[in-house]
Scaffold this active site. Structure first.
Site, short mmCIF file in Angstrom:
data_model
loop_
_atom_site.label_atom_id
_atom_site.label_comp_id
_atom_site.label_asym_id
_atom_site.label_seq_id
_atom_site.Cartn_x
_atom_site.Cartn_y
_atom_site.Cartn_z
N CYS A 122 0.87 -1.18 0.00
CA CYS A 122 0.00 0.00 0.00
C CYS A 122 0.91 1.23 0.00
O CYS A 122 2.12 1.11 0.20
CB CYS A 122 -0.93 0.04 1.21
SG CYS A 122 -2.27 1.25 0.98
N CYS A 124 0.03 4.13 1.87
CA CYS A 124 -0.28 5.09 2.94
C CYS A 124 0.84 5.28 3.96
O CYS A 124 0.93 6.34 4.58
CB CYS A 124 -1.60 4.74 3.63
SG CYS A 124 -1.73 3.05 4.22
N CYS A 132 -3.82 6.17 0.69
CA CYS A 132 -3.40 4.90 0.11
C CYS A 132 -3.06 4.99 -1.37
O CYS A 132 -2.68 3.99 -1.99
CB CYS A 132 -4.49 3.85 0.32
SG CYS A 132 -4.90 3.61 2.06
N LYS A 197 -11.88 -5.60 3.08
CA LYS A 197 -11.28 -4.78 4.14
C LYS A 197 -12.25 -3.64 4.44
O LYS A 197 -12.60 -2.86 3.57
CB LYS A 197 -9.93 -4.25 3.67
CG LYS A 197 -9.24 -3.36 4.71
CD LYS A 197 -7.86 -2.93 4.21
CE LYS A 197 -7.18 -2.02 5.21
NZ LYS A 197 -5.85 -1.60 4.74
N GLU A 235 -16.49 -8.35 -3.75
CA GLU A 235 -15.07 -7.93 -3.70
C GLU A 235 -14.15 -9.16 -3.76
O GLU A 235 -13.16 -9.18 -4.49
CB GLU A 235 -14.78 -7.18 -2.39
CG GLU A 235 -15.16 -5.71 -2.40
CD GLU A 235 -14.06 -4.84 -3.03
OE1 GLU A 235 -13.09 -5.38 -3.57
OE2 GLU A 235 -14.20 -3.60 -2.97
N LYS A 250 -10.71 -8.46 6.84
CA LYS A 250 -10.09 -7.60 7.85
C LYS A 250 -11.07 -6.51 8.26
O LYS A 250 -11.65 -5.88 7.38
CB LYS A 250 -8.82 -6.98 7.25
CG LYS A 250 -8.08 -6.06 8.20
CD LYS A 250 -6.89 -5.39 7.50
CE LYS A 250 -6.18 -4.49 8.51
NZ LYS A 250 -5.06 -3.77 7.94
N SER A 276 -5.20 -4.35 15.14
CA SER A 276 -4.62 -3.72 16.32
C SER A 276 -5.63 -3.41 17.41
O SER A 276 -5.37 -3.60 18.59
CB SER A 276 -3.90 -2.45 15.90
OG SER A 276 -4.79 -1.58 15.22
N TYR A 315 -1.19 -10.05 16.30
CA TYR A 315 -0.10 -9.57 17.15
C TYR A 315 0.14 -10.50 18.33
O TYR A 315 1.10 -10.35 19.05
CB TYR A 315 -0.41 -8.14 17.61
CG TYR A 315 -0.60 -7.21 16.44
CD1 TYR A 315 0.50 -6.70 15.75
CD2 TYR A 315 -1.87 -6.90 15.96
CE1 TYR A 315 0.33 -5.90 14.64
CE2 TYR A 315 -2.06 -6.10 14.85
CZ TYR A 315 -0.95 -5.60 14.19
OH TYR A 315 -1.12 -4.82 13.08
ZN LIG Z 1 -3.27 2.08 2.86
#
Ligand SMILES: [Zn+2]
Length: 329
Positions: A122, A124, A132, A197, A235, A250, A276, A315
């Site tokens: 990406c 971003c 992005c 996403k 998608e 996600k 996160s 994580y």
């Molecule tokens: Zn991005």
């Protein structure tokens, strides 16, 4: 005693722990895990990410050490995110041969050959505006961005990446990346697409870690609306048609229904990203002794796998690997 009503005795299989283990339908394994890592410039850097206890931004030397630990714990794969030295409007360091990710991949590959390196694709993290893709005023341009994403993917694979994972949600990116990789002779390199996403509030802590908060606006013109599942299936279908080998949902925990439907409908290798915010909530409540962190961590991941995920980006990967070792001891 006579069972007058002939009711079912489900508890028969629950009294003995050995029997419980035998009839368990969903089990976590190390092969399910992908560990996200953040590469930053410098040497000997290990910056804690405040909102994600136990997660660090690592300079390349420290990242190599971390990868050795991850490999030694039996975790098969990492996914890399980069924070560049310089950001600009076009995210140039995303596709520079000596960019932060490219250097990180080469350094890891030099020392470790039995860890799969996946890279996030990406712009971003690399753009000065934190969006992005390329901008025209405040609009994120779609088709003009595709060429840069393809360039980024090729440069990661040239540096040694084993798999690329486009997370940008531009239309047509999987097609553009697949075409570019094939053209450069990388037809064997798989694509794991962030296919469904969502524009989620759960990404907050990640943006501290990846320093990718947009300077203005939000990501709702490319990431999906949180209420939609039919659109998620469209998608995913499009990404598969364009050449995705693994499809991802996600975030994971709040979107278990989406994981379930994607798995059922397409029977594709399916990944889920426990993001996160999901991690931070469990950590924070655990640190306050409001929940049993280990139990809830495992439960959160079992749920994601039970919903249909074949692999989970989390994580907690290191903690889970240690928990698996402890459970088998
Ligand atoms: Zn991005």
């Amino acid at each position: 005693m006579e069972n007058k009503y002939n009711f079912k005795r489900f508890r028969r299989l629950r009294y003995n722990p050995i029997v419980r283990d035998m009839v368990r339908e969903t089990v976590l394994a190390k092969n399910d895990l992908i560990y996200p890592l953040f590469a930053v410039p410098g040497k000997n850097v290990k910056n804690p990410v405040k909102s994600m206890p136990g997660v660090f931004q690592l300079s390349v030397d420290k990242l190599v050490e971390e990868c050795k630990e991850v490999r030694d714990l039996g975790i098969p794969a990492v996914i890399l995110f980069g924070i560049p030295e310089h950001k600009d409007e076009k995210g140039s360091e995303a596709y520079a041969a000596d960019g932060i990710i490219q250097r990180a991949i080469r350094a890891i590959k030099k020392e470790i050959n039995d860890l799969l390196i996946i890279t996030d694709i990406c712009l971003c993290e690399y753009t000065s505006h934190g969006h992005c893709g390329l901008l025209d005023g405040e609009e994120i341009l779609n088709d003009e961005t595709l060429a840069l994403l393809a360039k980024e993917a090729v440069s990661h694979v040239e540096a040694g990446a084993d798999m690329v994972a486009p997370s940008d949600m531009m239309d047509g990116r999987v097609f553009a990346i697949r075409k570019a990789l094939d053209y450069k002779g990388f037809s064997k390199t798989p694509i794991m697409s962030y296919a469904a996403k969502y524009a989620s509030g759960y990404y907050g802590p990640f943006r501290d870690a990846a320093e990718s908060t947009p300077a203005f606006g939000d990501r709702k013109s490319h990431q999906m609306d949180i209420g939609n599942i039919n659109e998620a299936l469209r998608e995913v279908e499009a990404d598969i048609e364009e050449g995705a080998d693994i499809v991802m949902v996600k975030p994971a925990g709040p979107y278990l229904d989406v994981i379930r439907e994607v798995k059922k409908k397409f029977s594709m290798p399916t990944a889920a990203y426990q993001v996160s915010g999901e991690f931070a909530m469990i950590k924070a409540a655990g640190q306050n002794d409001w929940i049993d962190e280990e139990r809830v961590m495992i439960e959160s991941l079992i749920s994601i796998k039970r919903a249909g995920a074949d692999m989970i980006l989390t994580y907690f990967a290191k903690d889970v690997a240690k928990w698996i070792d402890k459970s088998n001891a």
